[in-house]
Write an enzyme that holds these catalytic residues in place. Structure first.
Site, PDB file in Angstrom:
ATOM      1  N   ASP A 136     -30.661 -54.563  13.729  1.00 55.65           N
ATOM      2  CA  ASP A 136     -29.961 -53.432  14.335  1.00 55.65           C
ATOM      3  C   ASP A 136     -28.476 -53.498  13.966  1.00 55.65           C
ATOM      4  O   ASP A 136     -27.850 -54.558  14.053  1.00 55.65           O
ATOM      5  CB  ASP A 136     -30.114 -53.475  15.862  1.00 55.65           C
ATOM      6  CG  ASP A 136     -29.644 -52.188  16.509  1.00 55.65           C
ATOM      7  OD1 ASP A 136     -30.448 -51.240  16.569  1.00 55.65           O
ATOM      8  OD2 ASP A 136     -28.474 -52.128  16.944  1.00 55.65           O
ATOM      9  N   ASN A 144     -20.024 -43.771  14.160  1.00 54.36           N
ATOM     10  CA  ASN A 144     -20.128 -42.312  14.221  1.00 54.36           C
ATOM     11  C   ASN A 144     -18.926 -41.685  14.924  1.00 54.36           C
ATOM     12  O   ASN A 144     -18.406 -40.647  14.482  1.00 54.36           O
ATOM     13  CB  ASN A 144     -21.420 -41.906  14.939  1.00 54.36           C
ATOM     14  CG  ASN A 144     -22.652 -42.096  14.068  1.00 54.36           C
ATOM     15  OD1 ASN A 144     -22.584 -41.956  12.853  1.00 54.36           O
ATOM     16  ND2 ASN A 144     -23.775 -42.423  14.689  1.00 54.36           N
ATOM     17  N   HIS A 149     -20.398 -38.489  11.700  1.00 53.93           N
ATOM     18  CA  HIS A 149     -21.831 -38.714  11.456  1.00 53.93           C
ATOM     19  C   HIS A 149     -22.161 -38.761   9.966  1.00 53.93           C
ATOM     20  O   HIS A 149     -23.127 -39.422   9.572  1.00 53.93           O
ATOM     21  CB  HIS A 149     -22.650 -37.619  12.156  1.00 53.93           C
ATOM     22  CG  HIS A 149     -22.657 -37.760  13.640  1.00 53.93           C
ATOM     23  ND1 HIS A 149     -23.497 -38.630  14.312  1.00 53.93           N
ATOM     24  CD2 HIS A 149     -21.910 -37.152  14.601  1.00 53.93           C
ATOM     25  CE1 HIS A 149     -23.286 -38.552  15.612  1.00 53.93           C
ATOM     26  NE2 HIS A 149     -22.328 -37.651  15.822  1.00 53.93           N
ATOM     27  N   ASP A 153     -24.327 -41.657   8.264  1.00 55.44           N
ATOM     28  CA  ASP A 153     -25.479 -41.496   7.364  1.00 55.44           C
ATOM     29  C   ASP A 153     -25.311 -42.337   6.107  1.00 55.44           C
ATOM     30  O   ASP A 153     -26.274 -42.931   5.609  1.00 55.44           O
ATOM     31  CB  ASP A 153     -25.654 -40.025   6.989  1.00 55.44           C
ATOM     32  CG  ASP A 153     -26.201 -39.194   8.143  1.00 55.44           C
ATOM     33  OD1 ASP A 153     -26.693 -39.785   9.123  1.00 55.44           O
ATOM     34  OD2 ASP A 153     -26.133 -37.954   8.051  1.00 55.44           O
ATOM     35  N   GLU A 179     -30.478 -46.650  14.055  1.00 58.82           N
ATOM     36  CA  GLU A 179     -29.879 -47.739  13.281  1.00 58.82           C
ATOM     37  C   GLU A 179     -30.723 -49.001  13.325  1.00 58.82           C
ATOM     38  O   GLU A 179     -30.249 -50.103  13.032  1.00 58.82           O
ATOM     39  CB  GLU A 179     -28.474 -48.046  13.798  1.00 58.82           C
ATOM     40  CG  GLU A 179     -28.422 -48.617  15.206  1.00 58.82           C
ATOM     41  CD  GLU A 179     -28.367 -47.547  16.297  1.00 58.82           C
ATOM     42  OE1 GLU A 179     -27.892 -47.870  17.401  1.00 58.82           O
ATOM     43  OE2 GLU A 179     -28.805 -46.415  16.044  1.00 58.82           O
TER      44      GLU A 179
END
Length: 260
Positions: A136, A144, A149, A153, A179
């Site tokens: 994770d 973010n 965002h 990505d 994630e």
């Protein structure tokens, strides 16, 4: 003698001999000045030649038609094969798309459901351990919030690249969602899997995140669990997930192994 041969009832079955006889008789009568007989044989020779020419032309036409039909059939077969190949490739592409995460290009949950049983059977048949690592990204929400965002990505896409480079052919890397990722190590002892996870920590922390966004730094936390004999898949992955949260509580950017 030649005239007698012409009277043979089976002479029509031998066009080549009939042609030779009419030609020879025509030339002989012509040399002797019997032009009426010479003309008669010349006309018969002409009729015979025309008939043979028509027969030959008809035969050639039928051969040509047969050749064209064979060629057409071959083209139809090739076209059918190409259409089948296109459909197969299209189906494979759709299947790949259905089992691939479009952002990271890693297998998705659907692919995990299809591939994990095979890994488990192989490990069982070979009496080999099977290790699962929940991975994770640390503080991904901050990425973010601070960078947007779109940057988030790109971070996830970079993680796909890092994980793909970190695994072997016998391993499986999956994006579970958000994630969170899952690594399944086939043909690896718990110690080997732990070392692979430590190398993954270094690969993530040492990645050139500045190329993604200036000042960006990313790390991951990992929870590792070895599957016990006969253990249900859900329970096994839940232990890896619990070890992941232990790694988070212990300060992140670390590997925690679940007790067996």
């Amino acid at each position: 003698m030649m005239v007698a041969q012409l009277a043979d009832p089976f002479i029509e079955d031998d066009p080549a001999r009939l042609t030779r006889l009419h030609r020879a008789l025509g030339e002989m009568y012509k040399e002797r000045g019997h032009f009426k007989f010479a003309l008669d044989h010349a006309e018969k020779l002409h009729e015979l030649t025309l008939r043979l020419t028509r027969q030959t032309a008809g035969l050639q036409s039928r051969m040509l038609i047969n050749t064209l039909e064979i060629e057409q059939a071959r083209h139809e077969t090739e076209r059918s094969q190409l259409e089948a190949q296109v459909l197969r490739i299209r189906a494979e592409k759709l299947d790949q798309q259905a089992h691939t995460d479009p952002l990271t290009l890693l297998p998705n949950r659907r692919a995990l459901d299809r591939q994990l049983p095979a890994l488990m059977r192989r490990a069982h048949d070979r009496a080999q351990p099977l290790c699962a690592a929940m991975v994770d990204l640390d503080h991904f929400k901050r990425v973010n919030d601070a960078h947007g965002h779109a940057t988030g990505d790109r971070v996830l896409a970079a993680m796909g690249t890092i994980l793909t480079a970190a695994i072997r052919d016998s391993d499986l890397a999956v994006r579970l969602g958000g994630e969170e990722f899952l690594l399944v190590f086939g043909d690896a002892t718990p110690a080997d899997a732990a070392k692979a996870c430590e190398r993954l920590l270094d690969a993530v922390s040492g990645f050139r995140w500045d190329d993604v966004a200036p000042g960006l730094r990313c790390t991951v936390s990992i929870g590792l669990a070895v599957r016990n004999t006969g253990e249900r898949t859900a329970h096994w992955l839940a232990r890896a997930d619990k070890a992941l949260y232990e790694a988070k509580r212990a300060g992140r950017n670390r590997v925690e192994s679940a007790p067996q």
